[in-house]
Scaffold this motif. Structure first.
Motif, PDB file in Angstrom:
ATOM      1  N   PRO A 155       0.835  -1.207   0.000  1.00 42.69           N
ATOM      2  CA  PRO A 155       0.000   0.000   0.000  1.00 42.69           C
ATOM      3  C   PRO A 155       0.868   1.254   0.000  1.00 42.69           C
ATOM      4  O   PRO A 155       1.881   1.321   0.690  1.00 42.69           O
ATOM      5  CB  PRO A 155      -0.792  -0.124   1.304  1.00 42.69           C
ATOM      6  CG  PRO A 155      -0.858  -1.583   1.563  1.00 42.69           C
ATOM      7  CD  PRO A 155       0.459  -2.128   1.082  1.00 42.69           C
ATOM      8  N   GLY A 156       0.475   2.220  -0.804  1.00 44.55           N
ATOM      9  CA  GLY A 156       1.196   3.485  -0.839  1.00 44.55           C
ATOM     10  C   GLY A 156       2.320   3.536  -1.858  1.00 44.55           C
ATOM     11  O   GLY A 156       2.839   4.604  -2.166  1.00 44.55           O
ATOM     12  N   ALA A 157       2.726   2.389  -2.400  1.00 40.77           N
ATOM     13  CA  ALA A 157       3.848   2.372  -3.340  1.00 40.77           C
ATOM     14  C   ALA A 157       3.412   2.848  -4.734  1.00 40.77           C
ATOM     15  O   ALA A 157       4.215   3.383  -5.493  1.00 40.77           O
ATOM     16  CB  ALA A 157       4.471   0.982  -3.422  1.00 40.77           C
ATOM     17  N   TRP A 158       2.152   2.642  -5.092  1.00 42.61           N
ATOM     18  CA  TRP A 158       1.619   3.165  -6.353  1.00 42.61           C
ATOM     19  C   TRP A 158       0.477   4.130  -6.044  1.00 42.61           C
ATOM     20  O   TRP A 158      -0.204   3.982  -5.022  1.00 42.61           O
ATOM     21  CB  TRP A 158       1.100   2.032  -7.249  1.00 42.61           C
ATOM     22  CG  TRP A 158       2.157   1.515  -8.145  1.00 42.61           C
ATOM     23  CD1 TRP A 158       2.386   1.879  -9.440  1.00 42.61           C
ATOM     24  CD2 TRP A 158       3.166   0.543  -7.835  1.00 42.61           C
ATOM     25  NE1 TRP A 158       3.483   1.203  -9.941  1.00 42.61           N
ATOM     26  CE2 TRP A 158       3.975   0.383  -8.969  1.00 42.61           C
ATOM     27  CE3 TRP A 158       3.473  -0.194  -6.697  1.00 42.61           C
ATOM     28  CZ2 TRP A 158       5.071  -0.491  -9.018  1.00 42.61           C
ATOM     29  CZ3 TRP A 158       4.562  -1.056  -6.722  1.00 42.61           C
ATOM     30  CH2 TRP A 158       5.348  -1.195  -7.866  1.00 42.61           C
ATOM     31  N   LYS A 159       0.300   5.090  -6.920  1.00 43.09           N
ATOM     32  CA  LYS A 159      -0.833   6.004  -6.762  1.00 43.09           C
ATOM     33  C   LYS A 159      -2.100   5.281  -7.162  1.00 43.09           C
ATOM     34  O   LYS A 159      -2.071   4.377  -7.980  1.00 43.09           O
ATOM     35  CB  LYS A 159      -0.655   7.192  -7.706  1.00 43.09           C
ATOM     36  CG  LYS A 159       0.290   8.250  -7.204  1.00 43.09           C
ATOM     37  CD  LYS A 159      -0.176   9.610  -7.752  1.00 43.09           C
ATOM     38  CE  LYS A 159       0.521  10.753  -7.066  1.00 43.09           C
ATOM     39  NZ  LYS A 159       1.952  10.782  -7.339  1.00 43.09           N
ATOM     40  N   GLY A 160      -3.208   5.691  -6.590  1.00 39.98           N
ATOM     41  CA  GLY A 160      -4.485   5.131  -7.029  1.00 39.98           C
ATOM     42  C   GLY A 160      -4.693   5.454  -8.494  1.00 39.98           C
ATOM     43  O   GLY A 160      -3.946   6.225  -9.086  1.00 39.98           O
TER      44      GLY A 160
END
Ligand SMILES: Cc1cc2nc3c(=O)[nH]c(=O)nc-3n(C[C@H](O)[C@H](O)[C@H](O)COP(=O)(O)OP(=O)(O)OC[C@H]3O[C@@H](n4cnc5c(N)ncnc54)[C@H](O)[C@@H]3O)c2cc1C
Ligand SMILES: Nc1ncnc2c1ncn2[C@@H]1O[C@H](COP(=O)(O)O)[C@@H](O)[C@H]1O
Lengths: 321, 277
Positions: A155-160
């Motif tokens: 979680p948090g490593a890629w943007k939504g």
């Protein structure tokens, strides 16, 4: 990578977890293979989730419907997803590294004879995946061998996924009726409220196991008392030891906070803690280990023993005023 | 054996529990990449003599939970297993000191990282045909942070499983275990699972106690069972490690230098400038 890709949507009580969209972004970055989102659920909640996914991503959605899928169940998920993908076929299955994701991924990998790589933070050009080890002190690149692969995305490593697609994907709703045999998911219990006044605090002083003992919490409390609007936070480790109650816990399974100033005392900086405080304004970390991961997100780093440093800090403060 | 027969027999004898304990590097230790690695040994971590290892904390909770189950169901037996080089025997000993009945070592002497699927396969090789009613692991190893070996082991053995268990109530006479799993935002997912089963334990499920003197003395004289060399081979691996590195430099904050007093004053300045003091 142009093998077919499947993204497993994760949701709780009818709400798609935002991390699902991060897994979609990850899949987009990973390759051009045909993409499908799989969502399992029940009733009208399922159709609205399926529509939401197809509208937000433009990707085709396969929605699997059954009354017993109103709650997550690894046994059902494994069986149904294996049925959709087929055994032994080359396929890439992506999901977020949330509680359902790490629950499902390894079990599914065994059933599909697939490689399983968890907590992915980056993709390298040679198609290796980067993940952290040793509390973030080491990065490891790993590449799946030929065959199917199951991946969980940190979680948090890629943007939504926020660039609105030109058109929605298709939505296929299919029914199944093969309830799980050896496991029964009964209900989801709500969390107990844990308001510590964190949202009003301008400064949060947090204690990690590095403070060494419950008695040393005195230093943490003394430091917090310097600030007019402050609160005391803690890592899960400190709460597990009974030094502070769980309502003080900050992190992925505790409170999420973003004060103006966050002072981390004797905290190693595990990702599960960081995700609860990384959006704080100013982060100050005090740790004896110059390589501690907390220093990688801190604005200011102080390599000292907290139990001697805080008393000195308080002395100097008295001297100044 | 038909399932109902299995149930009757295990009520009479208590439950057989396997708990997996991993030895990890302490979180305060420096981690150094082995720069001397060759093609054959593959780059991994170098452990200096004197490095501090200990039991994975999540596994301490798993051992403690096994003890609680044995307390509630007389006649239950706990085997504690660790896989790795000779030094992991110390972690097995710790589990015995905490109160486990038997220790099992799966010896693996390699300088490489042992991938989760390989570890799970070897543990499965040991557990197969030993008729455990319940297998306990930690939710995650603090060093490799994979969150995999428990679920893989359950998958290989064909057992139902639950991860991140924060509460359990085993009902051996019914042949089930009730669990509450910790999920997002402090919620709990409640499940009933048929035995035999595997659960991965989240920290906070109990409060691990200190070993009693009698357990420490008993553990000292105890033999640790050593598994025959595994028949699992490297070719089982489904992934290859292609690189090991330190996180890129320069993404950390500003280190404040000087004497402790100088650092304290610099910090007070920062707090003043940010108008919180
Ligand atoms: C699914 C899951 C969810 C989790 N959720 C959370 C969560 O919500 N919140 C959370 O915090 N954790 C969570 N964890 C646990 C997390 O992985 C870490 O184990 C935990 O954050 C570590 O706490 P710590 O930093 O206090 O202890 P450690 O990792 O043991 O670190 C102690 C630090 O103190 C330093 N130190 C030692 N002595 C001193 C001294 N005298 N002065 C200064 N520094 C010193 C050491 O160098 C070390 O860096 C979760 C784990 C899992 C698997
Ligand atoms: N080498 C090992 N020996 C014994 N148990 C292990 C080993 N590796 C992993 N485990 C168990 O599997 C859990 C999850 O580990 P991991 O998948 O490596 O994060 C740990 O908490 C242990 O209970």
């Amino acid at each position: 990578m142009n093998t077919p890709m499947y993204i497993i949507a994760m949701h709780i009580q009818g709400k798609i977890l935002p991390e699902t969209y991060e897994a979609v972004s990850f899949a987009q970055d990973l390759g051009s293979g045909q993409k499908t989102i799989i969502v399992l659920g029940s009733g009208s909640q399922l159709s609205s989730m399926a529509n939401e996914l197809s509208e937000n991503t433009g990707i085709d959605v396969v929605a699997i419907k059954a009354q017993y899928l109103n709650l997550y169940n690894a046994e059902s998920y494994k069986k149904i997803i294996k049925g959709i993908i087929g055994h032994g076929r080359s396929a890439c299955i992506c999901m977020p590294h949330v509680s359902m994701g790490y629950d499902l991924a390894p079990g599914l990998a065994v059933d599909l004879d697939a490689a399983c790589i968890t907590g992915i933070e980056a993709i390298s050009p040679d198609a290796s995946f980067t993940r952290s080890m040793f509390g973030g002190k080491i990065r490891v690149q790993t590449r799946p061998l030929d065959g199917p692969v199951v991946l969980t995305v940190l979680p948090g490593a890629w943007k939504g996924f926020d660039n609105a697609p030109l058109a929605s994907g298709s939505v296929d709703i299919l029914s199944v009726d093969e309830p799980p045999l050896t496991t029964r998911t009964l209900e989801i219990k709500a969390s107990t409220p844990k308001d510590m006044g964190f949202s009003d605090a301008e400064v949060i002083v947090s204690a990690g196991r590095g403070i060494g003992s419950a008695e040393n919490l005195l230093h943490i409390e003394d430091l917090a008392a310097l600030f007019p609007r402050s609160a005391v936070g803690a890592t899960r480790g400190v709460c597990d030891l009974g030094w502070l109650g769980y309502k003080h816990q900050i992190g992925v399974t505790g409170n999420t906070v973003a004060p103006g100033v966050y002072i981390a005392c004797g905290i190693s900086g595990a990702v599960q803690h960081l995700s609860g405080m990384r959006h704080s304004g100013l982060i100050i970390a005090i740790n004896t280990d110059a390589h501690a991961s907390i220093f990688r997100i801190a604005t200011y780093c102080i390599v000292e023993d907290v139990n001697t440093f805080i008393p000195i800090l308080l002395e100097e403060y008295k001297g100044q005023s | 054996m038909p399932y109902h027969v299995y149930m009757k027999s295990h009520v009479a004898r208590g439950v057989r529990i396997l708990v997996c304990v991993k030895q990890v590097l302490d979180s305060a230790e420096t981690v150094s990449i082995d720069e001397t690695a060759t093609d054959e040994t593959a780059t991994w971590i170098r452990f200096e003599p004197g490095t501090v290892f200990r039991m994975n904390r999540f596994d301490e909770f798993a051992v403690q939970e096994a003890l609680r189950i044995r307390e509630s169901i007389p006649g239950s037996v706990i085997d504690a297993l660790s896989l790795g080089p000779d030094r992991v025997k110390k972690t097995i000993l710790k589990a015995l000191e905490m109160g486990a009945d038997n220790g099992v070592h799966i010896p693996v002497e390699t300088k490489k990282y042992i991938l989760p699927y390989m570890r799970a396969s070897m543990i499965a090789e040991y557990a197969q045909n030993r008729h455990y009613d319940l297998i306990l692991t930690g939710i995650m190893a603090e060093d490799d942070m994979e969150c995999q070996v428990g679920q893989l082991l359950a998958g290989i053995l064909g057992l139902p499983y639950a991860t991140s268990v924060i509460y359990q109530d085993i009902e051996a006479n019914k042949g089930t275990i009730y669990v509450e799993k910790e999920i997002e935002e402090g919620r709990r997912e409640c499940m009933d699972i048929d035995l035999p089963a595997l659960i991965t334990v989240q920290s906070g499920i109990n409060t691990p106690g200190y070993p009693s003197l009698s357990n420490v003395l008993r553990a000292r004289g105890q033999q640790i069972e050593v598994m025959e060399p595994s028949r699992c081979a490297d070719r089982m691996d489904r992934e290859v490690i292609t690189g090991v590195s330190y996180p890129s430099a320069g993404v950390s904050g500003t280190f404040i230098d000087g004497s402790p007093q100088e650092k304290a004053n610099a910090l007070l300045d920062i707090l003043h400038k940010n108008a919180v003091l």
